[in-house]
Design a protein around this motif. Sequence first.
Motif, PDB file in Angstrom:
ATOM      1  N   LEU A 104       0.830  -1.204   0.000  1.00  0.00           N
ATOM      2  CA  LEU A 104       0.000   0.000   0.000  1.00  0.00           C
ATOM      3  C   LEU A 104       0.864   1.252   0.000  1.00  0.00           C
ATOM      4  O   LEU A 104       1.994   1.257   0.503  1.00  0.00           O
ATOM      5  N   ASP A 105       0.288   2.320  -0.488  1.00  0.00           N
ATOM      6  CA  ASP A 105       0.872   3.644  -0.309  1.00  0.00           C
ATOM      7  C   ASP A 105       0.939   3.883   1.201  1.00  0.00           C
ATOM      8  O   ASP A 105       0.019   3.485   1.937  1.00  0.00           O
ATOM      9  N   PRO A 106       1.997   4.526   1.714  1.00  0.00           N
ATOM     10  CA  PRO A 106       2.107   4.730   3.162  1.00  0.00           C
ATOM     11  C   PRO A 106       0.898   5.415   3.797  1.00  0.00           C
ATOM     12  O   PRO A 106       0.509   5.079   4.918  1.00  0.00           O
ATOM     13  N   LYS A 107       0.266   6.342   3.092  1.00  0.00           N
ATOM     14  CA  LYS A 107      -0.915   6.999   3.652  1.00  0.00           C
ATOM     15  C   LYS A 107      -2.074   6.011   3.777  1.00  0.00           C
ATOM     16  O   LYS A 107      -2.822   6.038   4.753  1.00  0.00           O
ATOM     17  N   ASP A 108      -2.214   5.123   2.804  1.00  0.00           N
ATOM     18  CA  ASP A 108      -3.237   4.084   2.901  1.00  0.00           C
ATOM     19  C   ASP A 108      -2.907   3.094   4.013  1.00  0.00           C
ATOM     20  O   ASP A 108      -3.806   2.611   4.714  1.00  0.00           O
ATOM     21  N   LYS A 173       6.714   8.356  11.971  1.00  0.00           N
ATOM     22  CA  LYS A 173       8.090   8.861  12.115  1.00  0.00           C
ATOM     23  C   LYS A 173       8.844   8.745  10.801  1.00  0.00           C
ATOM     24  O   LYS A 173       9.566   9.660  10.397  1.00  0.00           O
ATOM     25  N   GLU A 174       8.692   7.608  10.113  1.00  0.00           N
ATOM     26  CA  GLU A 174       9.374   7.421   8.828  1.00  0.00           C
ATOM     27  C   GLU A 174       8.881   8.425   7.784  1.00  0.00           C
ATOM     28  O   GLU A 174       9.678   8.961   7.021  1.00  0.00           O
ATOM     29  N   LEU A 175       7.576   8.666   7.775  1.00  0.00           N
ATOM     30  CA  LEU A 175       7.026   9.638   6.830  1.00  0.00           C
ATOM     31  C   LEU A 175       7.522  11.048   7.147  1.00  0.00           C
ATOM     32  O   LEU A 175       7.831  11.834   6.242  1.00  0.00           O
ATOM     33  N   ALA A 176       7.599  11.385   8.438  1.00  0.00           N
ATOM     34  CA  ALA A 176       8.093  12.711   8.835  1.00  0.00           C
ATOM     35  C   ALA A 176       9.563  12.871   8.428  1.00  0.00           C
ATOM     36  O   ALA A 176       9.965  13.930   7.952  1.00  0.00           O
ATOM     37  N   ARG A 177      10.379  11.841   8.624  1.00  0.00           N
ATOM     38  CA  ARG A 177      11.790  11.893   8.217  1.00  0.00           C
ATOM     39  C   ARG A 177      11.925  12.056   6.713  1.00  0.00           C
ATOM     40  O   ARG A 177      12.795  12.772   6.248  1.00  0.00           O
TER      41      ARG A 177
END
Length: 180
Positions: A104-108, A173-177
């Motif tokens: 999946l897309d990370p947001k999904d 956290k990974e998305l923020a980085r």
Amino acid sequence: MSLTHALLGLLAVRPSSGYELTKSFEGDLGRYAWQAGHTSIYPELNRLAERGLVEVTHEGARGSRTYAVTPEGRAELREWLFAPPRAGRVRNEQVLRMFLISALDPKDALILLRGIAERTREGADELRRIRVENDDVPFTSPEGFGLLAAEFGVRQYDAVHSWAVWAIERLEKELARAQT
């Protein structure tokens, strides 16, 4: 688990008709543990009777039969309960979904994980409510064993909820980085 052992267990608790057994599977048993309908229950009762694991103790109107577990059936159930779960192929849809979440897309993925966290919190809350409402039921009664299962379910829901919260925090956290 097999339908054989589910039926033996239910009949060890109390003799029942096929209709009553079907109703058991339509309730909490089917919702939380094992699903079975009348099209599989009645043939299995016949097979169990042929094997001498259950017997018909009463015949009523319109062909209704009440079944009870035999001593041989109790021995089979006891042996199954004490045996470790069979090793081999495991089919667990929830675990398969977790293996595939990276597709999946990370947001999904976050949406999925938040849904899991919410559903498991709600499931645990519902089982806690059931436990509180039945707090005076002795564990040694047939209904009390259901409370043991409810406690198992609460702890299972809590574990999955904790995992989902952990996964959400890690993914966030990974998305923020990645955005910095």
